[in-house]
Every structure is written in C-alpha cells, then in structure tokens.
Design an enzyme around this catalytic site. Structure first.
Site, mmCIF file in Angstrom:
data_model
loop_
_atom_site.group_PDB
_atom_site.id
_atom_site.type_symbol
_atom_site.label_atom_id
_atom_site.label_comp_id
_atom_site.label_asym_id
_atom_site.label_seq_id
_atom_site.Cartn_x
_atom_site.Cartn_y
_atom_site.Cartn_z
ATOM 1 N N SER A 1 0.764 -1.151 0.068
ATOM 2 C CA SER A 1 0.016 0.213 0.024
ATOM 3 C C SER A 1 0.982 1.278 -0.145
ATOM 4 O O SER A 1 0.455 2.043 -0.622
ATOM 5 C CB SER A 1 -0.762 0.001 1.322
ATOM 6 O OG SER A 1 -1.630 -1.112 1.265
ATOM 7 N N GLU B 1 8.766 -5.449 -7.186
ATOM 8 C CA GLU B 1 8.040 -6.198 -6.171
ATOM 9 C C GLU B 1 8.254 -7.777 -6.428
ATOM 10 O O GLU B 1 7.916 -8.317 -7.701
ATOM 11 C CB GLU B 1 6.444 -6.004 -6.212
ATOM 12 C CG GLU B 1 5.725 -6.954 -5.657
ATOM 13 C CD GLU B 1 5.986 -7.083 -4.088
ATOM 14 O OE1 GLU B 1 6.011 -5.997 -3.304
ATOM 15 O OE2 GLU B 1 6.273 -8.231 -3.491
ATOM 16 N N CYS C 1 -1.352 -6.059 3.172
ATOM 17 C CA CYS C 1 -2.706 -5.534 3.313
ATOM 18 C C CYS C 1 -3.785 -6.066 2.323
ATOM 19 O O CYS C 1 -4.634 -6.582 2.737
ATOM 20 C CB CYS C 1 -2.848 -3.944 3.290
ATOM 21 S SG CYS C 1 -4.385 -3.466 3.305
ATOM 22 N N TYR D 1 -3.992 -2.967 -8.873
ATOM 23 C CA TYR D 1 -2.985 -2.335 -8.182
ATOM 24 C C TYR D 1 -1.968 -2.350 -9.853
ATOM 25 O O TYR D 1 -1.506 -1.017 -9.833
ATOM 26 C CB TYR D 1 -2.246 -3.022 -7.092
ATOM 27 C CG TYR D 1 -2.650 -2.571 -5.705
ATOM 28 C CD1 TYR D 1 -1.901 -1.785 -4.991
ATOM 29 C CD2 TYR D 1 -4.171 -2.795 -5.444
ATOM 30 C CE1 TYR D 1 -2.326 -1.171 -3.802
ATOM 31 C CE2 TYR D 1 -4.528 -2.362 -4.161
ATOM 32 C CZ TYR D 1 -3.651 -1.490 -3.551
ATOM 33 O OH TYR D 1 -4.024 -1.001 -2.125
ATOM 34 N N GLY E 1 -1.815 -12.639 21.926
ATOM 35 C CA GLY E 1 -3.070 -12.018 21.977
ATOM 36 C C GLY E 1 -3.259 -10.676 21.470
ATOM 37 O O GLY E 1 -3.753 -9.676 22.132
ATOM 38 N N ASP F 1 5.869 -0.535 7.380
ATOM 39 C CA ASP F 1 6.126 -1.396 8.622
ATOM 40 C C ASP F 1 7.522 -1.583 8.673
ATOM 41 O O ASP F 1 8.046 -1.877 9.742
ATOM 42 C CB ASP F 1 5.323 -2.615 8.186
ATOM 43 C CG ASP F 1 4.019 -2.805 8.333
ATOM 44 O OD1 ASP F 1 3.430 -1.607 8.617
ATOM 45 O OD2 ASP F 1 3.162 -3.777 8.309
ATOM 46 N N THR G 1 -1.825 0.079 7.643
ATOM 47 C CA THR G 1 -1.959 0.402 6.243
ATOM 48 C C THR G 1 -2.035 2.155 6.000
ATOM 49 O O THR G 1 -1.339 2.603 5.325
ATOM 50 C CB THR G 1 -2.775 -0.361 5.364
ATOM 51 O OG1 THR G 1 -2.696 -1.628 5.593
ATOM 52 C CG2 THR G 1 -3.180 0.082 3.947
ATOM 53 N N ALA H 1 -8.593 0.172 14.620
ATOM 54 C CA ALA H 1 -9.844 -0.959 15.250
ATOM 55 C C ALA H 1 -9.238 -2.502 15.146
ATOM 56 O O ALA H 1 -8.472 -2.775 14.123
ATOM 57 C CB ALA H 1 -11.133 -1.063 14.204
ATOM 58 N N HIS I 1 -31.336 9.406 17.612
ATOM 59 C CA HIS I 1 -32.020 8.261 18.364
ATOM 60 C C HIS I 1 -33.067 7.179 17.394
ATOM 61 O O HIS I 1 -33.503 8.002 16.694
ATOM 62 C CB HIS I 1 -32.875 9.101 19.272
ATOM 63 C CG HIS I 1 -33.487 8.271 20.396
ATOM 64 N ND1 HIS I 1 -33.161 7.522 21.212
ATOM 65 C CD2 HIS I 1 -34.997 7.653 20.415
ATOM 66 C CE1 HIS I 1 -33.846 6.741 21.792
ATOM 67 N NE2 HIS I 1 -35.268 7.022 21.525
HETATM 68 P P1 NDP Z 1 1.115 -7.546 18.306
HETATM 69 O O1 NDP Z 1 2.466 -6.888 18.524
HETATM 70 O O2 NDP Z 1 -0.004 -6.691 18.228
HETATM 71 O O3 NDP Z 1 0.711 -8.879 19.401
HETATM 72 C C1 NDP Z 1 1.800 -9.740 19.468
HETATM 73 C C2 NDP Z 1 1.253 -10.658 20.613
HETATM 74 O O4 NDP Z 1 2.212 -11.875 20.493
HETATM 75 C C3 NDP Z 1 1.258 -10.102 21.861
HETATM 76 O O5 NDP Z 1 0.038 -10.655 22.528
HETATM 77 C C4 NDP Z 1 2.512 -10.701 22.589
HETATM 78 O O6 NDP Z 1 2.338 -10.697 23.838
HETATM 79 C C5 NDP Z 1 2.686 -11.899 21.795
HETATM 80 N N1 NDP Z 1 4.069 -12.551 21.916
HETATM 81 C C6 NDP Z 1 5.125 -11.934 21.488
HETATM 82 N N2 NDP Z 1 6.266 -12.790 21.480
HETATM 83 C C7 NDP Z 1 5.732 -13.775 21.799
HETATM 84 C C8 NDP Z 1 6.474 -14.955 22.434
HETATM 85 N N3 NDP Z 1 7.777 -15.035 22.195
HETATM 86 N N4 NDP Z 1 5.849 -16.016 22.993
HETATM 87 C C9 NDP Z 1 4.630 -15.674 23.328
HETATM 88 N N5 NDP Z 1 3.642 -14.639 22.953
HETATM 89 C C10 NDP Z 1 4.331 -13.609 22.378
HETATM 90 O O7 NDP Z 1 1.495 -8.303 16.817
HETATM 91 P P2 NDP Z 1 0.357 -9.000 16.039
HETATM 92 O O8 NDP Z 1 1.343 -9.847 15.217
HETATM 93 O O9 NDP Z 1 -0.818 -9.305 16.338
HETATM 94 O O10 NDP Z 1 0.010 -7.410 14.736
HETATM 95 C C11 NDP Z 1 1.334 -6.829 14.405
HETATM 96 C C12 NDP Z 1 0.738 -5.545 14.013
HETATM 97 O O11 NDP Z 1 0.086 -5.708 12.627
HETATM 98 C C13 NDP Z 1 0.038 -4.908 15.034
HETATM 99 O O12 NDP Z 1 0.585 -4.247 16.127
HETATM 100 C C14 NDP Z 1 -0.646 -4.001 14.191
HETATM 101 O O13 NDP Z 1 -0.030 -2.663 14.079
HETATM 102 C C15 NDP Z 1 -0.981 -4.489 12.757
HETATM 103 N N6 NDP Z 1 -2.102 -5.049 12.610
HETATM 104 C C16 NDP Z 1 -3.333 -4.289 12.627
HETATM 105 C C17 NDP Z 1 -4.678 -4.724 12.500
HETATM 106 C C18 NDP Z 1 -5.646 -3.694 12.517
HETATM 107 O O14 NDP Z 1 -5.594 -2.527 12.207
HETATM 108 N N7 NDP Z 1 -6.935 -4.209 12.579
HETATM 109 C C19 NDP Z 1 -4.890 -6.055 12.376
HETATM 110 C C20 NDP Z 1 -3.471 -6.910 12.340
HETATM 111 C C21 NDP Z 1 -2.286 -6.445 12.239
HETATM 112 P P3 NDP Z 1 2.717 -9.609 25.131
HETATM 113 O O15 NDP Z 1 1.485 -8.739 24.842
HETATM 114 O O16 NDP Z 1 2.919 -10.030 26.541
HETATM 115 O O17 NDP Z 1 3.833 -8.503 24.474
#
Ligand code: NDP
Length: 495
Positions: free
Chosen positions: A15, A35, A43, A99, A176, A346, A354, A384, A478
């Site tokens: 993007s 690319e 994205c 694209y 999570g 990123d 994005t 979100a 409402h």
């Molecule tokens: P995040 O950083 O949001 O979450 C990573 C998760 O993995 C956290 O819960 C973290 O735990 C856990 N974790 C990290 N390392 C380990 C490990 N070694 N063992 C166990 N658990 C671990 O990353 P995501 O991959 O979910 O997403 C990446 C990015 O992509 C986001 O930050 C966001 O910017 C983007 N994104 C945006 C979306 C949207 O806008 N809707 C959708 C998807 C992605 P802890 O919390 O304890 O650190």
C-alpha cells in the site's frame, strides 16, 4: 539528461510503496517499482483485506441465529471453506490486477523481481541487471515471526491462514495482539474450537484496560478458551503422543456443530497457493504448555508479532542505519541515514497500519518531489481491532492519560437494543477520556459491533481536539448506540 535511470526507485509494492510511486509519478517524476511477490503487499494479499472478508464470513452463523430469534424461519446450513476460499482468492487476484493497472496508468515501470541495494543510488535486480535512481524508497513491509522454539516451523503464521486446504477442527493461537484476537474470533465464528495462549495476563496489550477486559469476556462468551500466563514449552508432531486427546474432537466444525459440515477439498483449487510454511491440515500438533497441560491441535497459529523486512536488502552495504528490531531508522520525513534513501511503512516499525504507510508515502512525495515541508503526523491515529465485537480506539487510554494530567472518564456500558431484544449477551462500551482542566477529549474507546466504522468518525473530533462540551453540543441521533457519546453527563470517575 539526468545522470540516473529514474528519479525514484521504490522497493516494495504494498500500500505505501504503490501510493508513493503513483503520487511521485503524478508530479512528472520517472518512477520504477520492484515487487518480488504480488502487488498489493500485506494489506491486500495476506492481511487486512482477506482478513476482513473472513470476518464477514464468520459473522453469518450469529446473524442466522439472531434472525431466528427475531421471528425468521432461518436455518443455518454448512460453511463451505473451499467455496469461500476460491472466491476469496478470485477477489485478491482482481485487486492485484487493480494495483498493477493503477501503476501502469501512472506510467510507473514495474519490475516483478526482487531488488537489492548496491549503493546509495543503485539497485541490483534478481532477474538480472541494475538500475540507478536519484532517490530510493524502501517499502518492503514486515513479516510474521515465530518464537524460538523447536518445531515452531510446524506452526502457521497469519499468511498461511488464507491458504488452508481445509478448516481445522481445533486451533491453538499463541499471542493475544491484533492478529491473534482477530483470528480467534474469525475461526470460532466458522466453528473451529479455538484455544489461546497469552504469555501475559490479558489480550490486546496497550489498549484501554476496561475495553480489553470486555473484549476478552465477549470472546470467552463465544467459546474461545483463553489461557493467560501460558506459553508453549514443547511441541511436535502428534504421532509420538497418541495418548493425548485431540482438542475439538467430536465437537468441531467437521461434525457440523455449530456451523455445519465442512466440504471436502475441491480439486478445482489445485492451482491455488499452498501454505507458506508447508504445514497442512491433517498434520496435528502435540503441545505442552508451561502450566503442564498437554493437548493435540489440528494447527498452531503463531500470532507473536511481526518484524521489518530488511534482511538481504543490501542496506548495510549502502550504509543505512538499522534499529534494534532491524527496522530502517528514519527521521520525520522518512529519510534514512543515507540522504538519497527513504523508507516508509512497516519496515520502519513506526505505526504498523496500512493508512499510516499510505500517508507516509504521500508525505514523502510532497517533501521530495513537490518541495513542501511535510513531516509525517503520527499523532492521534484511530484504529480498530476486528474482533467480535470490534474495538475502536483513538488517542490515550485511561491508564496513559492518568500519567499526564487530571482526567474525567465518561463511560456508558449497556446491552444494545439489537441484543437485548433477543436476550443475547452482547455488550457495548463507550468511553471518553477527558482532560479535566482543558476539557479536551484525549481518547475515545468503543467496544461494539462496527466500532471500526464509528471510531473513524469520532477520530475526526478527537484529532481536532474538540472538548467534551463540544461533543455534548451535538444533538443525539435516536435510537442509536452512539447517542450515548453526546449524552454522558457525569464522569464515571476522575483522577
Ligand atoms: P502484536 O504486537 O499486536 O501482538 C503480538 C502478541 O504476541 C502479543 O500478545 C505478545 O504478547 C505476543 N508475543 C510476542 N512474542 C511472544 C512470544 N515469544 N511468546 C508468546 N507470545 C508472544 O502483533 P500482531 O502480530 O498481532 O500484529 C502486528 C501488527 O500488525 C500490529 O501491531 C498492528 O499494527 C498490525 N495489525 C493491525 C490490524 C488492524 O489494524 N486491525 C490487524 C492486524 C495487524 P505481549 O502482549 O505480552 O507482548
């Protein structure tokens, strides 16, 4: 005649890279873009777009159940993953074509190959040859990372979720964050038995605590089994652990509950892309957790974060400074330590969203090709999480705001009319975090169906630093959920 082949060479057709290339070309610059994979990037091809389509697919079981409660004679049939996947990849092919067409219309030269820096102004192409450019823009994005764990390569990452041959009966999600929580809700909605391991105490680190709590509770209501303070200590093929009972056996999508039988793999899909990890459904994994629990899952998804794609790009050789996570270090104008080399999206590990990469791309063009002073504004970005319900957020959480000034917190938590009528557990939470002295709304947080749509609109008010009283001067609509946003008269708490 310029001493360079191009005015701009963009590495990465996601993007951000595509937007920068198109906007730069529109100024009359001679632009090329390389690319190595598919145009559209994370994205479009393996992120937001296919994820959102899966969110839609996963919501129909609830809709049919609600329709019945509303008086419709609605019956839930089976979900045919193969048919959905076929349509999904058709749509991704279409978007990739869009694209490509946009770049071609902008007269951007496309190289469908990997590019690697060989100097501040030179790029070598994997297909052979090299080109020179006055400016080089790195827009190579990021990739999912797995934890350092023996057999982690047998687990899936988010890219693989769109390529599964069939829906698993059970899925263990490690992590999570955004990706872990979104896939947990999607897969649960499709009838998969979902377990989550969080190494910490709660999902969605960094979001407002009260909202995280409510989303976690709603996920639990949907049958997602969340284990906090839990990690994998060992994993491997299930063959050596036949005494351990598979999770989801007898109560999964394969048996038809709750969303009906899965279809057999469709031979017509033979030509579709396969799992990037090589792991396939039907290869269950044994997992032992730090809590001593052993279980077998059809798949393990590592949603443990993403890392910038800076490996083997020639950045070291070109003298580009990298940060601790391997990200390209840039200034407010996205300029790296080498003046001719910029980076957006990123790969810079600023805000991995994005729309932010797109804005960084446009700011780059305005600064470099239109002579404007256009630093990137990363303040007050709405976002979100597409869980069910969704979590929309902009600005400071209550916890962050408390460390800055005295605040008033306005909250409304209720069962929305749509759910209350049919006795469903769904709850909505609206929250405004207000600077007590200036009355400016510092943060807005919503847990609700379609919170992503709502936070886009509220984001305009928060970005423009409207006060609580200006919110309240707006008449309510409402009956809506969001009318509470302008009618919360007393703070729930202050401090
Ligand atoms: P995040 O950083 O949001 O979450 C990573 C998760 O993995 C956290 O819960 C973290 O735990 C856990 N974790 C990290 N390392 C380990 C490990 N070694 N063992 C166990 N658990 C671990 O990353 P995501 O991959 O979910 O997403 C990446 C990015 O992509 C986001 O930050 C966001 O910017 C983007 N994104 C945006 C979306 C949207 O806008 N809707 C959708 C998807 C992605 P802890 O919390 O304890 O650190």
């Amino acid at each position: 005649m310029s001493e360079f082949d191009y005015d701009l060479f963009v590495i990465g057709g996601g993007s951000g890279g595509v937007r920068a290339a198109r906007t730069a070309a529109a100024t009359g610059a001679r632009v090329a873009l390389a690319e190595e994979s598919r145009l559209g990037g994370t994205c479009v091809i393996r992120g937001c777009v296919p994820k959102k389509l899966m969110v839609y697919a996963s919501e129909f079981a609830d809709t049919v159940e609600a329709a019945r409660d509303y008086g419709w004679d609605a019956q839930l049939g089976g979900f045919d993953w193969t048919r959905f996947r076929h349509r999904l990849h058709g749509e991704l092919d279409r978007l990739e074509g869009v694209y490509r067409a946009m770049l071609e219309r902008s007269e951007v030269r496309i190289f469908d190959t990997r590019a690697r820096l060989t100097g501040p102004h030179e790029v070598a192409l994997a297909e052979g040859g090299s080109v020179s450019a006055k400016h080089i823009l790195i827009a190579t994005g990021g990739s999912p990372v797995r934890p350092a764990l023996e057999h982690a390569d047998l687990g899936l990452v988010s890219n693989d979720m769109f390529l599964l041959d069939r829906l698993p009966a059970s899925l263990l999600i490690v992590g999570g964050g955004y990706i872990g929580c979104e896939f947990a809700c999607i897969m649960a909605g499709l009838g998969v038995d979902v377990t989550m391991f969080l190494r910490g105490g709660q999902i969605l680190n960094g979001f407002d605590d009260e909202c995280r709590g409510l989303v976690a509770e709603m996920m639990h209501e949907r049958g997602i089994d969340i284990h906090t303070g839990t990690s994998i200590v060992a994993m491997g093929p299930s063959g050596d652990h036949e005494d351990v009972r598979p999770v989801g056996a007898g109560s999964d999508a394969a048996t038809g509950a709750p969303v009906g039988p899965r279809a057999a793999p469709d031979p017509a899909l033979e030509g579709n892309p396969k799992s990037e990890t090589g792991a396939e459904a039907g290869c269950p994994l044994w997992v032992q957790s730090t809590t001593g629990r052993e279980a077998v899952y059809d798949h393990v998804l590592f949603a443990t974060g993403r890392a910038p794609n800076t490996g083997d790009l020639g950045l070291d050789a070109a003298g580009v400074e990298l940060g601790r996570s391997g990200e390209v270090v840039v200034d407010a104008y996205s300029q790296s330590s080498v003046p001719s080399i910029y980076a957006i999206g990123d790969v810079t590990d600023r805000v991995a969203l994005t729309p932010v990469a797109i804005r960084e791309g446009m700011a780059f063009t305005r600064t470099v090709f239109q002579g404007e002073d256009c630093p990137v504004d990363h303040d007050l970005i709405p976002s979100a999480v597409f869980t069910q319900p969704q979590l929309g957020t902009v600005g400071l959480t209550e916890e962050e705001a408390r460390t800055r000034c005295e605040i008033d917190v306005y909250c409304a938590a209720f069962r929305p009319m749509h759910s209350a009528f049919i006795g469903r557990p769904g709850r909505t939470l609206l929250k405004l975090v207000v600077n007590r002295e200036t009355r400016v709304v510092m943060g807005a947080h919503i847990v609700a169906d379609d919170a992503g749509e709502m936070i886009q609109l509220i984001g305009i008010a928060v970005k423009n630093k409207l006060t609580k009283e200006q919110f309240d001067a707006t008449c309510a609509v409402h009956p809506t959920m969001m009318e509470e946003l302008v009618t919360m008269s007393q703070p729930a708490r202050s401090g």
